[in-house]
Motif scaffolding. Structure first.
Motif, PDB file in Angstrom:
ATOM      1  N   CYS A 217       0.959  -1.047  -0.116  1.00  0.00           N
ATOM      2  CA  CYS A 217      -0.065  -0.126   0.117  1.00  0.00           C
ATOM      3  C   CYS A 217       0.796   1.236   0.162  1.00  0.00           C
ATOM      4  CB  CYS A 217      -0.937   0.044   1.224  1.00  0.00           C
ATOM      5  SG  CYS A 217      -1.516  -1.457   1.449  1.00  0.00           S
ATOM      6  N   LYS A 218       2.046   1.031   0.676  1.00  0.00           N
ATOM      7  CA  LYS A 218       2.846   2.505   1.034  1.00  0.00           C
ATOM      8  C   LYS A 218       3.508   2.878  -0.321  1.00  0.00           C
ATOM      9  CE  LYS A 218       7.256   3.371   1.743  1.00  0.00           C
ATOM     10  NZ  LYS A 218       8.624   3.556   0.712  1.00  0.00           N
ATOM     11  N   VAL A 219       3.490   2.168  -1.279  1.00  0.00           N
ATOM     12  CA  VAL A 219       4.095   2.582  -2.552  1.00  0.00           C
ATOM     13  C   VAL A 219       3.369   3.718  -3.258  1.00  0.00           C
ATOM     14  CG1 VAL A 219       5.046   1.957  -4.974  1.00  0.00           C
ATOM     15  CG2 VAL A 219       5.387   0.457  -2.939  1.00  0.00           C
TER      16      VAL A 219
ATOM     17  N   LEU B  64       3.419   7.714  -3.790  1.00  0.00           N
ATOM     18  CA  LEU B  64       3.070   8.439  -5.157  1.00  0.00           C
ATOM     19  C   LEU B  64       1.854   9.592  -4.637  1.00  0.00           C
ATOM     20  CD1 LEU B  64       2.858   5.476  -7.583  1.00  0.00           C
ATOM     21  CD2 LEU B  64       4.775   7.207  -7.158  1.00  0.00           C
ATOM     22  N   GLY B  65       1.542   9.254  -3.371  1.00  0.00           N
ATOM     23  CA  GLY B  65       0.332  10.482  -3.050  1.00  0.00           C
ATOM     24  C   GLY B  65      -0.915  10.348  -3.275  1.00  0.00           C
ATOM     25  N   PHE B  66      -1.385   9.055  -3.553  1.00  0.00           N
ATOM     26  CA  PHE B  66      -2.698   8.919  -3.668  1.00  0.00           C
ATOM     27  C   PHE B  66      -3.533   8.959  -2.459  1.00  0.00           C
ATOM     28  CE2 PHE B  66      -1.300   6.558  -7.604  1.00  0.00           C
ATOM     29  CZ  PHE B  66      -2.306   6.642  -8.431  1.00  0.00           C
ATOM     30  N   LYS B  67      -4.761   9.688  -2.258  1.00  0.00           N
ATOM     31  CA  LYS B  67      -5.431   9.659  -1.138  1.00  0.00           C
ATOM     32  C   LYS B  67      -6.338   8.463  -0.938  1.00  0.00           C
ATOM     33  CE  LYS B  67      -5.511  14.680  -1.269  1.00  0.00           C
ATOM     34  NZ  LYS B  67      -6.111  15.767  -1.944  1.00  0.00           N
ATOM     35  N   PHE B  68      -6.368   8.391   0.336  1.00  0.00           N
ATOM     36  CA  PHE B  68      -7.509   7.140   0.598  1.00  0.00           C
ATOM     37  C   PHE B  68      -8.981   7.588   0.428  1.00  0.00           C
ATOM     38  CE2 PHE B  68      -4.299   6.071   3.999  1.00  0.00           C
ATOM     39  CZ  PHE B  68      -3.685   4.874   3.298  1.00  0.00           C
ATOM     40  N   LYS B  69      -9.137   7.861  -1.134  1.00  0.00           N
ATOM     41  CA  LYS B  69     -10.452   8.278  -1.087  1.00  0.00           C
ATOM     42  C   LYS B  69     -10.977   8.147  -2.610  1.00  0.00           C
ATOM     43  CE  LYS B  69     -14.336  11.111  -0.567  1.00  0.00           C
ATOM     44  NZ  LYS B  69     -15.038  10.078  -1.142  1.00  0.00           N
ATOM     45  N   ALA B  70     -11.945   7.158  -2.883  1.00  0.00           N
ATOM     46  CA  ALA B  70     -12.254   7.095  -4.441  1.00  0.00           C
ATOM     47  C   ALA B  70     -12.511   8.389  -5.027  1.00  0.00           C
ATOM     48  CB  ALA B  70     -13.459   6.090  -4.555  1.00  0.00           C
ATOM     49  N   GLY B  71     -12.114   8.840  -6.174  1.00  0.00           N
ATOM     50  CA  GLY B  71     -12.394  10.053  -6.731  1.00  0.00           C
ATOM     51  C   GLY B  71     -11.540  11.098  -6.213  1.00  0.00           C
ATOM     52  N   GLY B  72     -11.020  11.004  -5.046  1.00  0.00           N
ATOM     53  CA  GLY B  72     -10.393  12.122  -4.339  1.00  0.00           C
ATOM     54  C   GLY B  72      -8.970  12.647  -5.024  1.00  0.00           C
ATOM     55  N   ASN B  73      -8.584  11.856  -5.788  1.00  0.00           N
ATOM     56  CA  ASN B  73      -7.239  12.236  -6.591  1.00  0.00           C
ATOM     57  C   ASN B  73      -7.590  12.783  -8.240  1.00  0.00           C
ATOM     58  OD1 ASN B  73      -5.376  10.873  -4.406  1.00  0.00           O
ATOM     59  ND2 ASN B  73      -6.616   9.371  -4.965  1.00  0.00           N
TER      60      ASN B  73
ATOM     61  N   THR C 155       2.212  -2.419   9.595  1.00  0.00           N
ATOM     62  CA  THR C 155       3.609  -1.794   8.986  1.00  0.00           C
ATOM     63  C   THR C 155       4.160  -2.819   8.183  1.00  0.00           C
ATOM     64  OG1 THR C 155       4.555  -2.891  10.954  1.00  0.00           O
ATOM     65  CG2 THR C 155       3.876  -0.476  11.340  1.00  0.00           C
ATOM     66  N   GLN C 156       3.484  -3.971   7.655  1.00  0.00           N
ATOM     67  CA  GLN C 156       4.251  -4.515   6.698  1.00  0.00           C
ATOM     68  C   GLN C 156       3.560  -4.201   5.276  1.00  0.00           C
ATOM     69  OE1 GLN C 156       2.806  -8.569   7.871  1.00  0.00           O
ATOM     70  NE2 GLN C 156       4.829  -9.201   8.518  1.00  0.00           N
ATOM     71  N   TRP C 157       2.543  -3.915   5.432  1.00  0.00           N
ATOM     72  CA  TRP C 157       1.903  -2.958   3.765  1.00  0.00           C
ATOM     73  C   TRP C 157       2.136  -1.487   4.076  1.00  0.00           C
ATOM     74  CZ3 TRP C 157       0.030  -6.145   0.325  1.00  0.00           C
ATOM     75  CH2 TRP C 157      -0.071  -7.471   0.492  1.00  0.00           C
ATOM     76  N   LEU C 158       1.997  -0.721   4.999  1.00  0.00           N
ATOM     77  CA  LEU C 158       1.651   0.550   5.031  1.00  0.00           C
ATOM     78  C   LEU C 158       3.037   1.481   5.564  1.00  0.00           C
ATOM     79  CD1 LEU C 158      -1.695   0.349   6.344  1.00  0.00           C
ATOM     80  CD2 LEU C 158      -1.356   1.658   4.304  1.00  0.00           C
ATOM     81  N   HIS C 159       3.023   2.597   5.611  1.00  0.00           N
ATOM     82  CA  HIS C 159       4.168   3.527   6.146  1.00  0.00           C
ATOM     83  C   HIS C 159       3.529   4.287   7.346  1.00  0.00           C
ATOM     84  CE1 HIS C 159       6.937   6.797   6.497  1.00  0.00           C
ATOM     85  NE2 HIS C 159       7.983   5.779   6.244  1.00  0.00           N
ATOM     86  N   CYS C 160       4.261   4.515   8.494  1.00  0.00           N
ATOM     87  CA  CYS C 160       3.625   5.211   9.459  1.00  0.00           C
ATOM     88  C   CYS C 160       2.753   6.516   9.135  1.00  0.00           C
ATOM     89  CB  CYS C 160       4.535   5.808  10.401  1.00  0.00           C
ATOM     90  SG  CYS C 160       6.181   4.533  10.446  1.00  0.00           S
ATOM     91  N   SER C 161       3.185   7.214   8.013  1.00  0.00           N
ATOM     92  CA  SER C 161       2.743   8.363   7.681  1.00  0.00           C
ATOM     93  C   SER C 161       1.307   8.139   6.807  1.00  0.00           C
ATOM     94  CB  SER C 161       3.666   9.202   6.698  1.00  0.00           C
ATOM     95  OG  SER C 161       3.684   8.532   5.621  1.00  0.00           O
ATOM     96  N   ASN C 162       1.090   7.011   6.691  1.00  0.00           N
ATOM     97  CA  ASN C 162      -0.452   6.678   6.096  1.00  0.00           C
ATOM     98  C   ASN C 162      -1.360   7.018   7.052  1.00  0.00           C
ATOM     99  OD1 ASN C 162       0.990   4.140   3.947  1.00  0.00           O
ATOM    100  ND2 ASN C 162       0.068   5.920   3.284  1.00  0.00           N
ATOM    101  N   CYS C 163      -1.178   6.375   8.403  1.00  0.00           N
ATOM    102  CA  CYS C 163      -2.087   6.500   9.350  1.00  0.00           C
ATOM    103  C   CYS C 163      -1.916   7.604  10.502  1.00  0.00           C
ATOM    104  CB  CYS C 163      -2.418   5.323  10.221  1.00  0.00           C
ATOM    105  SG  CYS C 163      -2.443   4.024   9.176  1.00  0.00           S
ATOM    106  N   HIS C 164      -0.543   8.031  10.691  1.00  0.00           N
ATOM    107  CA  HIS C 164      -0.262   9.066  11.691  1.00  0.00           C
ATOM    108  C   HIS C 164       0.183  10.179  11.076  1.00  0.00           C
ATOM    109  CE1 HIS C 164      -1.149   5.888  14.721  1.00  0.00           C
ATOM    110  NE2 HIS C 164       0.087   5.120  14.246  1.00  0.00           N
ATOM    111  N   PRO C 165       0.038  11.567  11.471  1.00  0.00           N
ATOM    112  CA  PRO C 165      -0.889  11.758  12.579  1.00  0.00           C
ATOM    113  C   PRO C 165      -2.335  12.128  12.143  1.00  0.00           C
ATOM    114  CG  PRO C 165       0.246  13.723  12.030  1.00  0.00           C
ATOM    115  CD  PRO C 165       0.661  12.605  10.912  1.00  0.00           C
ATOM    116  N   LYS C 166      -2.696  11.901  10.767  1.00  0.00           N
ATOM    117  CA  LYS C 166      -3.951  12.369  10.418  1.00  0.00           C
ATOM    118  C   LYS C 166      -5.118  11.758  10.546  1.00  0.00           C
ATOM    119  CE  LYS C 166      -4.952  14.995   6.078  1.00  0.00           C
ATOM    120  NZ  LYS C 166      -5.115  15.056   4.773  1.00  0.00           N
TER     121      LYS C 166
END
Lengths: 135, 220
Positions: free
Chosen positions: A56-58, A63-72, B145-156
């Motif tokens: 998911c991180k990549v 790449l800056g994709f937001k967690f929102k369908a249609g939000g990018n 953390t295996q899939w995501l980066h800390c910044s995906n959830c924290h602090p937002k």
């Protein structure tokens, strides 16, 4: 006799025309921010295919994709510039932009949604993107 | 009388034909799923509007959201080919993604260009006490953390401050907090998945907490 046969035939067509429940993969995202207005089919993004290859991180951190369908606000110009999908869909990591129909493969007119999501199942009809496409 | 019978037979035939046609169109590449519900008689099937679990992981051309009239649709990989050999689950994609990763069956990249980059895995369980009688929630940082980066959830999404994150199932179902991913992409919120989060049973002497109102009741 003829009349009843006609009614039978009509009822057959009526049953055939009923909308079939979508059996698509969980988390398939339909993105229709600009596609319909531009006369293209909406984009179907399969999460399952991408998560086999990338974490998911990549996309969601790098790449800056937001967690929102249609939000990018993904446009073809962005993609050609190497942003969003264009980071990989550039002919080097994955197919490039001339393969229109492989991304723009949704049923025309379908609203932006995450297929099978809780929100989609609980709040009907499917929600639309909050960000209206810029004209 | 005869006309009526003829009409009824034509109607029944056409309905059967139509059902058969639809089933045929969708059945060929799909896996039939056996469930406990499948063994009960038709008398027990009471809610015809509920989606039935008979067809899973349809190929793009038959899944209802891809346009079969589009040439590109038929080039796309059907999910069942990709899922071959992966551990299964009862919901979502019907694939246990976390177990697939732990078993080494999947090797998704953590970096776009460098396949050797390893994720920063943090093994820390957070226990969140649930006020009601449901088992307490154990949040495991490890699979996240295996899939995501800390910044995906924290602090937002999750504010790094004690008692700052108020959560409820209704908020999660509507896409807040855990619901930003769970219920959309990571495993869904269904009756089959409650215990994945609510996994720490209450102590044997647990009693529901009294509300502020009842504690301050002068006639108590």
């Amino acid at each position: 006799m003829f009349k009843s046969a006609m009614i039978g035939l009509l009822s057959m067509f009526a049953v055939l025309m009923l909308p079939q429940a979508a059996q698509a993969e969980y988390a398939d995202v339909v993105i229709n921010n600009y596609a319909d207005a531009a006369g293209m089919r909406p984009v179907v993004f399969p999460h399952w295919y991408h998560r086999i290859r990338f974490r998911c991180k990549v996309c969601h951190a790098d790449l800056g994709f937001k967690f929102k369908a249609g939000g990018n606000k993904i446009t073809m110009a962005n993609i050609i510039d190497g942003k969003f999908c264009g980071a990989c869909h550039n002919g080097e990591i994955s197919w490039s932009v001339e393969n229109c129909g492989m991304c723009h493969s949704g049923v025309p007119g379908m609203p932006t949604q995450i297929h099978g999501s809780t929100v989609q199942r609980l709040v009907a009809p499917t929600y639309k993107s909050l960000d209206k496409p810029a004209k | 009388m005869k006309i009526k019978h003829f009409f009824l037979s034509v109607l029944a035939m056409t309905v059967l034909l139509a059902v058969g046609f639809n089933a045929q169109a969708a059945q060929a590449p799909l896996k039939e799923v056996k469930s406990a519900k499948g063994n009960v008689s038709g008398a027990n099937v009471f809610n015809r509007l509920l989606k039935k679990d008979t067809q899973r992981n349809a190929a793009p051309a038959e899944d209802g959201i891809h346009d079969p009239a589009n040439d590109g649709t038929h080039v796309l990989q059907p999910p069942l080919i990709a899922y071959d050999g992966l551990p299964t689950s009862e919901f979502g994609n019907y694939v246990d993604w976390v177990k697939s990763l732990d078993d080494g069956l999947l090797k998704p990249r953590y970096d776009l260009f460098d396949p050797t980059v390893e994720p920063l895995v943090m093994d820390l369980d957070i226990v969140r006490e649930v006020k009601a009688s449901m088992p307490d929630v154990v949040f495991p940082h490890k699979p996240h953390t295996q899939w995501l980066h800390c910044s995906n959830c924290h602090p937002k999404i999750f504010i790094p401050q004690r008692k700052a994150n108020v959560m409820s199932m209704s908020a999660i179902l509507l896409g807040q907090k855990c619901g930003v991913c769970h219920g959309k992409v990571s495993f869904p919120v269904t009756t089959a998945s409650c215990t994945k989060c609510h996994s720490k049973p209450k102590a044997a002497d647990w009693k529901p907490p009294k509300s502020e109102a009842s504690l301050q009741n002068p006639w108590r």
